[in-house]
Scaffold this motif. Structure first.
Motif, PDB file in Angstrom:
ATOM      1  N   ILE A  50      74.861 -19.352 -51.167  1.00 33.70           N
ATOM      2  CA  ILE A  50      74.778 -20.689 -51.732  1.00 33.70           C
ATOM      3  C   ILE A  50      73.415 -20.831 -52.407  1.00 33.70           C
ATOM      4  O   ILE A  50      72.384 -20.470 -51.848  1.00 33.70           O
ATOM      5  CB  ILE A  50      74.998 -21.784 -50.661  1.00 33.70           C
ATOM      6  CG1 ILE A  50      75.049 -23.169 -51.308  1.00 33.70           C
ATOM      7  CG2 ILE A  50      73.954 -21.720 -49.552  1.00 33.70           C
ATOM      8  CD1 ILE A  50      75.594 -24.253 -50.366  1.00 33.70           C
ATOM      9  N   GLY A  54      72.389 -26.330 -53.198  1.00 31.37           N
ATOM     10  CA  GLY A  54      73.839 -26.267 -53.283  1.00 31.37           C
ATOM     11  C   GLY A  54      74.361 -26.128 -54.694  1.00 31.37           C
ATOM     12  O   GLY A  54      75.472 -26.576 -54.995  1.00 31.37           O
ATOM     13  N   MET A  57      78.236 -21.641 -55.136  1.00 36.34           N
ATOM     14  CA  MET A  57      78.595 -20.800 -54.007  1.00 36.34           C
ATOM     15  C   MET A  57      79.336 -19.563 -54.506  1.00 36.34           C
ATOM     16  O   MET A  57      80.130 -19.658 -55.461  1.00 36.34           O
ATOM     17  CB  MET A  57      79.488 -21.570 -53.016  1.00 36.34           C
ATOM     18  CG  MET A  57      78.766 -22.634 -52.208  1.00 36.34           C
ATOM     19  SD  MET A  57      78.445 -24.144 -53.123  1.00 36.34           S
ATOM     20  CE  MET A  57      80.065 -24.896 -53.079  1.00 36.34           C
ATOM     21  N   THR A  68      83.857 -20.404 -45.948  1.00 42.19           N
ATOM     22  CA  THR A  68      83.207 -21.438 -46.751  1.00 42.19           C
ATOM     23  C   THR A  68      81.749 -21.547 -46.341  1.00 42.19           C
ATOM     24  O   THR A  68      81.449 -21.732 -45.158  1.00 42.19           O
ATOM     25  CB  THR A  68      83.889 -22.799 -46.567  1.00 42.19           C
ATOM     26  OG1 THR A  68      85.269 -22.703 -46.915  1.00 42.19           O
ATOM     27  CG2 THR A  68      83.225 -23.850 -47.454  1.00 42.19           C
ATOM     28  N   SER A  70      78.114 -23.579 -46.717  1.00 39.63           N
ATOM     29  CA  SER A  70      77.699 -24.940 -47.038  1.00 39.63           C
ATOM     30  C   SER A  70      76.305 -25.203 -46.481  1.00 39.63           C
ATOM     31  O   SER A  70      75.835 -24.503 -45.589  1.00 39.63           O
ATOM     32  CB  SER A  70      78.691 -25.943 -46.448  1.00 39.63           C
ATOM     33  OG  SER A  70      78.725 -25.852 -45.036  1.00 39.63           O
ATOM     34  N   ARG A  71      75.687 -26.214 -47.027  1.00 37.43           N
ATOM     35  CA  ARG A  71      74.369 -26.656 -46.531  1.00 37.43           C
ATOM     36  C   ARG A  71      74.536 -27.955 -45.744  1.00 37.43           C
ATOM     37  O   ARG A  71      75.305 -28.828 -46.142  1.00 37.43           O
ATOM     38  CB  ARG A  71      73.404 -26.930 -47.687  1.00 37.43           C
ATOM     39  CG  ARG A  71      72.914 -25.727 -48.404  1.00 37.43           C
ATOM     40  CD  ARG A  71      71.748 -26.059 -49.296  1.00 37.43           C
ATOM     41  NE  ARG A  71      71.316 -24.878 -50.032  1.00 37.43           N
ATOM     42  CZ  ARG A  71      70.479 -23.972 -49.546  1.00 37.43           C
ATOM     43  NH1 ARG A  71      69.994 -24.122 -48.330  1.00 37.43           N
ATOM     44  NH2 ARG A  71      70.142 -22.934 -50.260  1.00 37.43           N
ATOM     45  N   ASP A  72      73.796 -28.065 -44.667  1.00 35.67           N
ATOM     46  CA  ASP A  72      73.686 -29.330 -43.946  1.00 35.67           C
ATOM     47  C   ASP A  72      72.211 -29.703 -43.984  1.00 35.67           C
ATOM     48  O   ASP A  72      71.414 -29.245 -43.168  1.00 35.67           O
ATOM     49  CB  ASP A  72      74.184 -29.175 -42.502  1.00 35.67           C
ATOM     50  CG  ASP A  72      74.251 -30.508 -41.772  1.00 35.67           C
ATOM     51  OD1 ASP A  72      73.436 -31.414 -42.096  1.00 35.67           O
ATOM     52  OD2 ASP A  72      75.083 -30.652 -40.883  1.00 35.67           O
ATOM     53  N   VAL A  78      72.241 -23.674 -43.045  1.00 39.67           N
ATOM     54  CA  VAL A  78      73.307 -23.197 -43.916  1.00 39.67           C
ATOM     55  C   VAL A  78      74.377 -22.634 -42.998  1.00 39.67           C
ATOM     56  O   VAL A  78      74.092 -21.765 -42.162  1.00 39.67           O
ATOM     57  CB  VAL A  78      72.806 -22.135 -44.904  1.00 39.67           C
ATOM     58  CG1 VAL A  78      73.981 -21.453 -45.597  1.00 39.67           C
ATOM     59  CG2 VAL A  78      71.893 -22.774 -45.946  1.00 39.67           C
TER      60      VAL A  78
END
Length: 125
Positions: A50, A54, A57, A68, A70-72, A78
């Motif tokens: 990623i 963001g 991807m 999948t 993703s970033r939090d 990540v």
């Protein structure tokens, strides 16, 4: 920058796991972050990446459609959500971060400066 990978474990084929990569720096979202894996007797291989903030991807062919990334930003992590796991997904999974520009091959480990210690994922048949 210190990275801490977690979330690995033992799961049956068809199951799911969620891996998390936590960073020690507050500006983690500004770095491209990837997951690589190394299976028994195999070379390390790219799984997913990623871009900073963001911005995009990317997935390996084996991960596409099942995993999948993703970033939090609230947790400064990540994550890699892995569904429909197969025995061939068994590996130690590493998170890595770096300052990649658009022209940098994102699937090559040598471009990432920071690495976590790895978390073991075992998928039983």
């Amino acid at each position: 920058v210190q990275l801490q990978a977690s979330g690995g474990g033992l799961v049956q084929a068809g199951g799911s796991l969620r891996l998390s990569c936590a960073a020690s720096e507050l500006t983690f979202s500004s770095r491209a972050t990837a997951w690589f894996r190394q299976g028994p007797g195999k070379e390390r291989e790219f799984v997913a990446m990623i871009r900073r903030y963001g911005g995009g991807m990317y997935y390996s062919d084996s991960a596409k459609g099942r995993f999948t990334i993703s970033r939090d930003n609230a947790k400064n992590t990540v994550d890699l959500q892995m569904n429909s796991l197969k025995p061939e997904d068994t590996a130690v999974y590493f998170c890595a971060a770096g300052n990649l520009i658009l022209s940098t091959p994102y699937n090559q480990a040598r471009h990432y400066s920071y690495w976590g210690q790895g978390t073991l994922v075992t998928v039983s048949s």
